[in-house]
Design an enzyme around this catalytic site. Structure first.
Site, mmCIF file in Angstrom:
data_model
loop_
_atom_site.group_PDB
_atom_site.id
_atom_site.type_symbol
_atom_site.label_atom_id
_atom_site.label_comp_id
_atom_site.label_asym_id
_atom_site.label_seq_id
_atom_site.Cartn_x
_atom_site.Cartn_y
_atom_site.Cartn_z
ATOM 1 N N GLU A 10 -23.387 3.545 14.658
ATOM 2 C CA GLU A 10 -23.848 4.104 13.384
ATOM 3 C C GLU A 10 -22.942 5.260 12.982
ATOM 4 O O GLU A 10 -22.595 6.087 13.815
ATOM 5 C CB GLU A 10 -25.283 4.604 13.573
ATOM 6 C CG GLU A 10 -25.822 5.367 12.388
ATOM 7 C CD GLU A 10 -27.245 5.859 12.613
ATOM 8 O OE1 GLU A 10 -28.119 5.031 12.944
ATOM 9 O OE2 GLU A 10 -27.472 7.073 12.468
ATOM 10 N N ASP A 104 -37.642 9.244 4.874
ATOM 11 C CA ASP A 104 -38.541 10.394 4.714
ATOM 12 C C ASP A 104 -38.311 10.980 3.340
ATOM 13 O O ASP A 104 -37.190 10.969 2.845
ATOM 14 C CB ASP A 104 -38.260 11.437 5.804
ATOM 15 C CG ASP A 104 -38.622 10.898 7.178
ATOM 16 O OD1 ASP A 104 -39.727 10.312 7.306
ATOM 17 O OD2 ASP A 104 -37.805 11.012 8.102
HETATM 18 P P1 FAD Z 1 -42.017 2.375 8.265
HETATM 19 O O1 FAD Z 1 -41.695 1.257 9.171
HETATM 20 O O2 FAD Z 1 -42.500 2.063 6.904
HETATM 21 O O3 FAD Z 1 -43.162 3.282 8.878
HETATM 22 C C1 FAD Z 1 -42.981 4.303 9.824
HETATM 23 C C2 FAD Z 1 -44.257 4.431 10.619
HETATM 24 O O4 FAD Z 1 -45.341 4.771 9.768
HETATM 25 C C3 FAD Z 1 -44.638 3.161 11.311
HETATM 26 O O5 FAD Z 1 -43.920 3.036 12.526
HETATM 27 C C4 FAD Z 1 -46.126 3.314 11.413
HETATM 28 O O6 FAD Z 1 -46.425 4.099 12.532
HETATM 29 C C5 FAD Z 1 -46.520 4.083 10.171
HETATM 30 N N1 FAD Z 1 -46.961 3.192 9.081
HETATM 31 C C6 FAD Z 1 -46.318 2.958 7.945
HETATM 32 N N2 FAD Z 1 -47.031 2.145 7.154
HETATM 33 C C7 FAD Z 1 -48.147 1.860 7.801
HETATM 34 C C8 FAD Z 1 -49.279 1.074 7.516
HETATM 35 N N3 FAD Z 1 -49.390 0.387 6.381
HETATM 36 N N4 FAD Z 1 -50.244 1.001 8.424
HETATM 37 C C9 FAD Z 1 -50.154 1.669 9.581
HETATM 38 N N5 FAD Z 1 -49.104 2.440 9.912
HETATM 39 C C10 FAD Z 1 -48.111 2.533 9.033
HETATM 40 N N6 FAD Z 1 -33.724 7.635 7.648
HETATM 41 C C11 FAD Z 1 -32.961 7.817 6.560
HETATM 42 O O7 FAD Z 1 -33.369 8.541 5.644
HETATM 43 N N7 FAD Z 1 -31.750 7.211 6.435
HETATM 44 C C12 FAD Z 1 -31.232 6.393 7.378
HETATM 45 O O8 FAD Z 1 -30.131 5.888 7.244
HETATM 46 C C13 FAD Z 1 -32.015 6.186 8.555
HETATM 47 N N8 FAD Z 1 -31.590 5.354 9.533
HETATM 48 C C14 FAD Z 1 -32.401 5.096 10.607
HETATM 49 C C15 FAD Z 1 -31.951 4.174 11.573
HETATM 50 C C16 FAD Z 1 -32.752 3.888 12.683
HETATM 51 C C17 FAD Z 1 -32.276 2.879 13.690
HETATM 52 C C18 FAD Z 1 -34.005 4.552 12.847
HETATM 53 C C19 FAD Z 1 -34.851 4.276 14.048
HETATM 54 C C20 FAD Z 1 -34.452 5.454 11.890
HETATM 55 C C21 FAD Z 1 -33.656 5.732 10.760
HETATM 56 N N9 FAD Z 1 -34.074 6.621 9.759
HETATM 57 C C22 FAD Z 1 -33.291 6.833 8.653
HETATM 58 C C23 FAD Z 1 -35.332 7.374 9.903
HETATM 59 C C24 FAD Z 1 -36.529 6.693 9.197
HETATM 60 O O9 FAD Z 1 -36.291 6.619 7.817
HETATM 61 C C25 FAD Z 1 -37.779 7.524 9.488
HETATM 62 O O10 FAD Z 1 -38.122 7.431 10.847
HETATM 63 C C26 FAD Z 1 -38.990 7.234 8.605
HETATM 64 O O11 FAD Z 1 -39.988 8.239 8.857
HETATM 65 C C27 FAD Z 1 -39.668 5.897 8.858
HETATM 66 O O12 FAD Z 1 -38.933 4.863 8.418
HETATM 67 P P2 FAD Z 1 -39.374 3.360 8.841
HETATM 68 O O13 FAD Z 1 -38.470 2.427 8.147
HETATM 69 O O14 FAD Z 1 -39.505 3.263 10.298
HETATM 70 O O15 FAD Z 1 -40.796 3.351 8.149
#
Ligand code: FAD
Length: 278
Positions: A10, A104
């Site tokens: 990354e 976020d």
């Molecule tokens: P989601 O999968 O939508 O949800 C996160 C968590 O919220 C879930 O794991 C769950 O616990 C809870 N949740 C959500 N919806 C529900 C529901 N309907 N019911 C119950 N629980 C729910 N951030 C950036 O801004 N830019 C990036 O480029 C970036 N790259 C990343 C790459 C990787 C590999 C990882 C692991 C994270 C990255 N992030 C990045 C951080 C990420 O955006 C944050 O962790 C954010 O808070 C959650 O994103 P997500 O896609 O996991 O969200």
């Protein structure tokens, strides 16, 4: 090693002034990393407040240079029109893979659209509107906002059922957390490759910042060792290489699908680790 292990790294787009100079330095680091059999390079989007326009710019540059590039894309606070337009832009470049995230809420934004509430909505939308291979994020130590790992993995399962075909994990330092997470994935019948997020430690202050941001814990033994050398950046780098190499070798013994290195835009440590493990 018998099993094919997928390798990726990354990078994040450079910020601030002197973009051209910074991008040239980054391209040299990427060239070095990519020569070690990487399947792809992923580019963050808006992470830690980084500029989203520069993310697309870097994706285009890497794509023009014929790297297999996977853009990260977040849906938080973006309108449906914006998301549709962005996806069209990257699809028209011929890009095949995308990491679909919620993200976020950025602090500097004026209007926060609520067209997509989480990554699951984005996965469904991308599945319906495009032909991208969709990857999603997973959290071995659970997402910081989730109540339990069970609840978190059930949500992850929804993202897989909606069309995601690969999981990239948050960085972690204790393999037991990863194995526990993988068992939870098995329990909820998640059958897609899980790529382990590995971060080579290159500075003590950087580690504190990253682990706070990601809510990843540092095992006591590792912390004690790092604290002893915290003013000596060379020693910290070497400890980071040794630790990540051992972590990866243990994961290989335990049938890992792949490694995604949070290389922090530098090739030195990741290349050393790859030489130690492959
Ligand atoms: P989601 O999968 O939508 O949800 C996160 C968590 O919220 C879930 O794991 C769950 O616990 C809870 N949740 C959500 N919806 C529900 C529901 N309907 N019911 C119950 N629980 C729910 N951030 C950036 O801004 N830019 C990036 O480029 C970036 N790259 C990343 C790459 C990787 C590999 C990882 C692991 C994270 C990255 N992030 C990045 C951080 C990420 O955006 C944050 O962790 C954010 O808070 C959650 O994103 P997500 O896609 O996991 O969200």
């Amino acid at each position: 090693m018998n099993k094919k292990i997928e390798l990726s790294c990354e990078v994040f787009p450079p910020k601030g002034e002197d973009y051209n100079n910074k991008i040239n330095i980054l391209l040299n680091e990427i060239k070095e990393l990519y020569s070690h059999n990487l399947a792809l390079i992923s580019v963050t989007y808006g992470a830690g407040g980084s500029n989203r326009d520069n993310s697309l710019k870097l994706v285009k540059t890497l794509n023009d240079l014929k790297y297999n590039v996977m853009p990260h894309f977040t849906c938080v606070c973006s309108s449906k029109e914006f998301i549709e337009d962005y996806l069209k832009k990257i699809e028209s470049l011929g890009i095949k893979n995308i990491l679909a995230l919620r993200g976020d809420e950025p602090s500097e934004i004026d209007v926060c659209y609520r067209d997509f509430t989480g990554a699951n909505d984005l996965v469904k939308y991308i599945r319906n509107k495009t032909s991208f291979n969709i990857a999603v994020a997973g959290y071995p130590e659970k997402h910081p906002k989730a109540n339990t790992l069970d609840e978190d993995v059930q949500y992850l399962k929804q993202k897989i059922d909606s069309g995601a075909t690969k999981i990239y994990t948050q960085l972690f330092f204790d393999n037991q957390d990863f194995y526990n997470f993988r068992e939870h994935c098995e329990k909820y019948k998640i059958n897609v490759p899980i790529i382990a997020g590995i971060m080579p430690i290159i500075s003590y202050s950087g580690l504190e910042k990253m682990t706070q941001m990601c809510a990843s814990k540092i095992p006591n033994q590792l912390r004690e060792k790092l604290e002893k050398y915290k003013e000596d950046s060379k020693a910290i780098t070497e400890i980071g290489i040794e630790y990540a190499s051992e972590q990866c070798l243990d994961l290989i013994k335990n049938e890992i699908d792949g490694f995604h290195f949070y290389a922090l835009n530098k090739s030195y440590s990741t290349v050393k680790i790859l030489n130690n493990i492959m």
